[in-house]
Design a protein around this motif. Structure first.
Motif, short mmCIF file in Angstrom:
data_model
loop_
_atom_site.label_atom_id
_atom_site.label_comp_id
_atom_site.label_asym_id
_atom_site.label_seq_id
_atom_site.Cartn_x
_atom_site.Cartn_y
_atom_site.Cartn_z
N LEU A 99 0.80 -1.22 0.00
CA LEU A 99 0.00 0.00 0.00
C LEU A 99 0.83 1.28 0.00
N ALA A 100 2.14 1.16 -0.05
CA ALA A 100 3.01 2.34 0.01
C ALA A 100 2.70 3.34 -1.10
N GLY A 101 2.37 2.85 -2.28
CA GLY A 101 2.04 3.75 -3.39
C GLY A 101 0.79 4.57 -3.14
N LEU A 102 -0.16 3.97 -2.45
CA LEU A 102 -1.39 4.70 -2.14
C LEU A 102 -1.16 5.76 -1.06
N GLN A 103 -0.19 5.54 -0.21
CA GLN A 103 0.08 6.49 0.86
C GLN A 103 0.45 7.87 0.30
N THR A 104 1.21 7.88 -0.78
CA THR A 104 1.59 9.14 -1.42
C THR A 104 0.36 9.89 -1.91
N LYS A 105 -0.57 9.16 -2.53
CA LYS A 105 -1.79 9.80 -3.02
C LYS A 105 -2.67 10.27 -1.88
N LEU A 106 -2.72 9.50 -0.80
CA LEU A 106 -3.50 9.92 0.36
C LEU A 106 -2.94 11.21 0.95
N LYS A 107 -1.63 11.30 1.07
CA LYS A 107 -1.01 12.51 1.59
C LYS A 107 -1.24 13.70 0.67
N ARG A 108 -1.14 13.47 -0.63
CA ARG A 108 -1.36 14.54 -1.61
C ARG A 108 -2.77 15.09 -1.49
N ASN A 109 -3.77 14.17 -1.42
CA ASN A 109 -5.15 14.60 -1.32
C ASN A 109 -5.42 15.28 0.01
N GLN A 110 -4.77 14.83 1.09
CA GLN A 110 -4.95 15.48 2.38
C GLN A 110 -4.44 16.91 2.32
N ALA A 111 -3.32 17.12 1.65
CA ALA A 111 -2.79 18.48 1.50
C ALA A 111 -3.77 19.35 0.71
N LEU A 112 -4.36 18.80 -0.34
CA LEU A 112 -5.36 19.54 -1.12
C LEU A 112 -6.59 19.87 -0.28
N LEU A 113 -7.03 18.91 0.53
CA LEU A 113 -8.17 19.16 1.42
C LEU A 113 -7.84 20.26 2.42
N GLN B 49 -5.74 22.69 2.04
CA GLN B 49 -5.71 23.97 1.33
C GLN B 49 -7.12 24.46 1.00
N ALA B 50 -8.01 23.53 0.64
CA ALA B 50 -9.39 23.92 0.36
C ALA B 50 -10.07 24.46 1.62
N LEU B 51 -9.83 23.81 2.75
CA LEU B 51 -10.40 24.29 4.01
C LEU B 51 -9.85 25.66 4.38
N GLU B 52 -8.56 25.87 4.18
CA GLU B 52 -7.98 27.18 4.47
C GLU B 52 -8.57 28.25 3.55
N GLY B 53 -8.82 27.90 2.30
CA GLY B 53 -9.47 28.83 1.39
C GLY B 53 -10.87 29.20 1.85
N ILE B 54 -11.61 28.22 2.32
CA ILE B 54 -12.96 28.47 2.82
C ILE B 54 -12.90 29.36 4.07
N ARG B 55 -11.95 29.08 4.97
CA ARG B 55 -11.79 29.92 6.16
C ARG B 55 -11.43 31.35 5.78
N SER B 56 -10.57 31.50 4.78
CA SER B 56 -10.16 32.83 4.33
C SER B 56 -11.35 33.62 3.78
N VAL B 57 -12.17 32.96 2.99
CA VAL B 57 -13.37 33.62 2.45
C VAL B 57 -14.31 34.00 3.59
N SER B 58 -14.46 33.13 4.55
CA SER B 58 -15.32 33.41 5.70
C SER B 58 -14.82 34.63 6.47
N ARG B 59 -13.52 34.70 6.70
CA ARG B 59 -12.95 35.87 7.41
C ARG B 59 -13.17 37.15 6.60
N ARG B 60 -13.00 37.06 5.29
CA ARG B 60 -13.16 38.24 4.44
C ARG B 60 -14.62 38.71 4.44
#
Length: 119
Positions: A57-71, A73-84
């Protein structure tokens, strides 16, 4: 779990992670939510694996980490819009100035929503 079942689950999770990535990059949070239930089910199936299978499963771990980073970033974008948006609401309802001593003062503005027309 047989080897064939294991490979089917790995392939299904790999496809799901690619679909999740595409949805995140497109900003389609509804699709991300729909994929979450399938993702949880597939990950639960991996809980029964023995250690020899986990190494594959080592190959999937990289994709899981990549998607977690994207998630994240998406949450931080939503928080930023909310603050604005909160800042914009404050600007509409009050005016902040400084007095002659340099202290901040807030003046509340009452908006009644009506417009007076004069001829």
């Amino acid at each position: 779990m047989t080897n064939e079942e294991f490979e089917d689950v790995v392939d299904a999770l790999d496809d799901l992670l690619e679909a999740e990535r595409a949805a995140l990059l497109a900003g389609d949070l509804d699709e991300v939510g729909r994929l979450l239930e399938r993702k949880e089910g597939l990950i639960e199936r991996f809980a029964t694996l023995d250690d020899a299978d986990r190494d594959a499963l080592a190959g999937l771990q990289t994709k899981l980490k990549r998607n977690q980073a994207l998630l994240d970033q998406a949450l931080e974008g939503i928080r930023s819009v909310s603050r604005r948006l909160a800042a914009l609401r404050r600007v509409r309802s009050s005016l902040e100035t400084y007095d002659d001593k340099g202290e901040r003062r807030s003046i509340d503005i009452a908006l009644d929503g009506s417009v007076e027309k004069r001829a």
